[in-house]
Design an enzyme around this catalytic site. Structure first.
Site, mmCIF file in Angstrom:
data_model
loop_
_atom_site.group_PDB
_atom_site.id
_atom_site.type_symbol
_atom_site.label_atom_id
_atom_site.label_comp_id
_atom_site.label_asym_id
_atom_site.label_seq_id
_atom_site.Cartn_x
_atom_site.Cartn_y
_atom_site.Cartn_z
ATOM 1 N N HIS A 22 64.749 103.639 41.155
ATOM 2 C CA HIS A 22 64.997 104.296 42.435
ATOM 3 C C HIS A 22 66.450 104.723 42.613
ATOM 4 O O HIS A 22 66.772 105.387 43.595
ATOM 5 C CB HIS A 22 64.510 103.404 43.584
ATOM 6 C CG HIS A 22 63.025 103.445 43.699
ATOM 7 N ND1 HIS A 22 62.207 102.677 42.892
ATOM 8 C CD2 HIS A 22 62.207 104.200 44.475
ATOM 9 C CE1 HIS A 22 60.952 102.949 43.185
ATOM 10 N NE2 HIS A 22 60.922 103.864 44.135
ATOM 11 N N TYR A 41 63.125 108.891 54.939
ATOM 12 C CA TYR A 41 62.343 107.929 54.147
ATOM 13 C C TYR A 41 63.280 106.943 53.460
ATOM 14 O O TYR A 41 64.206 107.346 52.756
ATOM 15 C CB TYR A 41 61.508 108.697 53.131
ATOM 16 C CG TYR A 41 60.557 107.875 52.283
ATOM 17 C CD1 TYR A 41 60.013 106.677 52.726
ATOM 18 C CD2 TYR A 41 60.181 108.324 51.028
ATOM 19 C CE1 TYR A 41 59.135 105.956 51.948
ATOM 20 C CE2 TYR A 41 59.292 107.612 50.236
ATOM 21 C CZ TYR A 41 58.775 106.425 50.707
ATOM 22 O OH TYR A 41 57.896 105.704 49.932
#
Length: 105
Positions: A22, A41
């Site tokens: 990520h 998000y």
């Protein structure tokens, strides 16, 4: 705007790799999320593997459906699935929103 929060569980032995993946989310994945209505998000991860996701969208089911129809999402979900505990489907299908009980604007 709908605020959505969900929980998932990352396998403890995969935490470091999950964090690493990520740090450099594919540009085409980021673009697809934005294009299909996933705004603001964020993912938060505890050391025990508890993953908390938060996003804002006009319509969560529509945003999830639009994202599910993208080729990049199919590839991303296939790569991410082994990171999670107790899922019998793709991670994006395992996101069940929590009930919002309070919000201070």
């Amino acid at each position: 705007m709908q605020r959505v929060c969900f929980l998932l569980k990352v396998r403890p032995e995969r935490l470091a790799e999950y964090r690493e993946r990520h740090r450099d989310v594919w540009p085409e994945m980021r673009e697809a999320l934005a294009r299909t209505g996933w705004h603001n998000y964020s993912l938060f991860l505890k050391d025990d593997g508890l993953l908390v996701g938060y996003l804002e969208t006009e319509d969560f089911e529509a945003a999830r459906k639009a994202m599910a129809e993208t080729e990049v999402n199919a590839r991303w979900q296939a790569e991410m699935a082994p990171f999670f505990e107790s899922l019998d489907r793709r991670p994006d299908e395992g996101m069940h929103p929590l009930d919002e009980v309070f919000h201070l604007d």
